[in-house]
Scaffold this motif. Structure first.
Motif, PDB file in Angstrom:
ATOM      1  N   ARG A  42       0.830  -1.207   0.000  1.00  0.00           N
ATOM      2  CA  ARG A  42       0.000   0.000   0.000  1.00  0.00           C
ATOM      3  C   ARG A  42       0.867   1.261   0.000  1.00  0.00           C
ATOM      4  O   ARG A  42       0.622   2.205  -0.764  1.00  0.00           O
ATOM      5  N   GLU A  43       1.884   1.272   0.824  1.00  0.00           N
ATOM      6  CA  GLU A  43       2.786   2.425   0.889  1.00  0.00           C
ATOM      7  C   GLU A  43       3.538   2.594  -0.427  1.00  0.00           C
ATOM      8  O   GLU A  43       3.739   3.728  -0.906  1.00  0.00           O
TER       9      GLU A  43
ATOM     10  N   GLU B  85       2.558   1.595  -3.503  1.00  0.00           N
ATOM     11  CA  GLU B  85       1.656   2.075  -4.553  1.00  0.00           C
ATOM     12  C   GLU B  85       1.315   3.544  -4.365  1.00  0.00           C
ATOM     13  O   GLU B  85       1.211   4.301  -5.347  1.00  0.00           O
ATOM     14  N   ASP B  86       1.141   3.979  -3.120  1.00  0.00           N
ATOM     15  CA  ASP B  86       0.912   5.402  -2.860  1.00  0.00           C
ATOM     16  C   ASP B  86       2.108   6.229  -3.323  1.00  0.00           C
ATOM     17  O   ASP B  86       1.940   7.314  -3.900  1.00  0.00           O
TER      18      ASP B  86
ATOM     19  N   ILE C 296       2.160   6.354  -7.186  1.00  0.00           N
ATOM     20  CA  ILE C 296       1.083   7.195  -7.726  1.00  0.00           C
ATOM     21  C   ILE C 296       1.329   8.666  -7.416  1.00  0.00           C
ATOM     22  O   ILE C 296       1.348   9.517  -8.322  1.00  0.00           O
ATOM     23  N   ASN C 297       1.513   8.983  -6.138  1.00  0.00           N
ATOM     24  CA  ASN C 297       1.563  10.382  -5.706  1.00  0.00           C
ATOM     25  C   ASN C 297       2.899  11.059  -5.988  1.00  0.00           C
ATOM     26  O   ASN C 297       2.939  12.249  -6.324  1.00  0.00           O
ATOM     27  N   GLU C 298       3.999  10.310  -5.846  1.00  0.00           N
ATOM     28  CA  GLU C 298       5.320  10.938  -5.933  1.00  0.00           C
ATOM     29  C   GLU C 298       6.032  10.684  -7.254  1.00  0.00           C
ATOM     30  O   GLU C 298       7.079  11.279  -7.511  1.00  0.00           O
TER      31      GLU C 298
END
Length: 259
Positions: free
Chosen positions: A125-126, A128-129, A132-134
């Motif tokens: 989860r960390e 993929e975040d 996506i975000n960074e």
């Protein structure tokens, strides 16, 4: 504004700024540049002659740090972290982003396990975040997250600075690509010539078939005309016989005796 344009503006800004400073003043430029959210290439900044003033001084670690951000990864930093000043959060993030770009240079399928290990991320989860975000939202990569296969499929990745000695390898790769392209072009040209020749043969064959069809039509037309004329003659002869029969069966008139 895309990432390339944003980066170009920042490179120009930092090159001008570094060109106007000397000595220890350049260390602040290094920290600022390596922390900037839209800067991912540092070779032009490194090429500013003023940075050579840091060689052999206490500020040389900042020159090495700039080189690390130009070519290295998060794992490279961890292996020699004691040689550098403590990184701020923005620098840590930047180095991890650059690490993703390095992996994407040679592989278009990046396993989650590899990324988590190399980036010190503890769970999917960390990770993929982060991707996506960074990475994707920032515009440095585009791709697809595949949770079932546990990998990131890279569709696009921004390029990093060339590492020392990498230029020769890149020239060779481009040379090989050019040779392959030339060979492919020759093959395509041969296929075009073959297609053209087959097209001419098809045209010739079609013309021959059309001529044969015309010959058959003429033959059939002539035969039909001959048959038709033969029937006309038969019907004409039959008509004459009928006239004779009618004349033969007509009652004869008797002659009167002469008084």
């Amino acid at each position: 504004m895309d990432i390339e344009q944003k980066q170009s503006e920042q490179i120009e800004y930092f090159v001008k700024k570094a060109s106007s400073l000397n000595g220890s003043e350049l260390t602040n430029v290094v920290v600022e540049a390596t922390s900037h959210p839209f800067l991912f290439a540092f070779s032009e900044i490194l090429s500013v002659p003023n940075f050579l003033q840091l060689e052999g001084t206490d500020g040389s670690i900042y020159l090495d740090l700039l080189r690390l951000f130009s070519h290295g990864t998060w794992s490279d930093y961890k292996s020699v972290a004691d040689r550098f000043p403590q990184l701020v959060a923005d620098q840590v993030l930047k180095l991890k982003q650059l690490s993703v770009l390095t992996f994407a240079e040679t592989n278009k399928i990046l396993p989650y396990d590899l990324l988590m290990r190399e980036l010190d991320i503890s769970n999917v989860r960390e990770l993929e975040d982060f991707l996506i975000n960074e990475c994707m939202y920032v515009g440095i990569v585009r791709g697809k997250l595949d949770q079932w296969r546990r990998c990131f499929e890279v569709q696009f990745a921004a390029g990093r600075d060339l590492r020392p000695g990498q230029l020769g390898s890149m020239i060779q790769t481009l040379g090989n690509w050019l040779t392959t392209s030339d060979n492919l072009l020759v093959t395509i040209q041969d296929k075009i010539k073959w297609a053209d020749s087959m097209g001419e043969l098809n045209k010739k064959h079609r013309k021959e078939v059309e001529e044969r069809v015309e010959d058959v039509k003429k033959t059939l037309s002539f035969k039909a005309d001959v048959d038709f004329r033969g029937h006309e003659e038969i019907f004409a002869e039959s008509g004459g016989v009928m006239d004779y029969e009618e004349d033969r069966m007509r009652p004869k008139r008797r002659r009167q005796p002469l008084g």
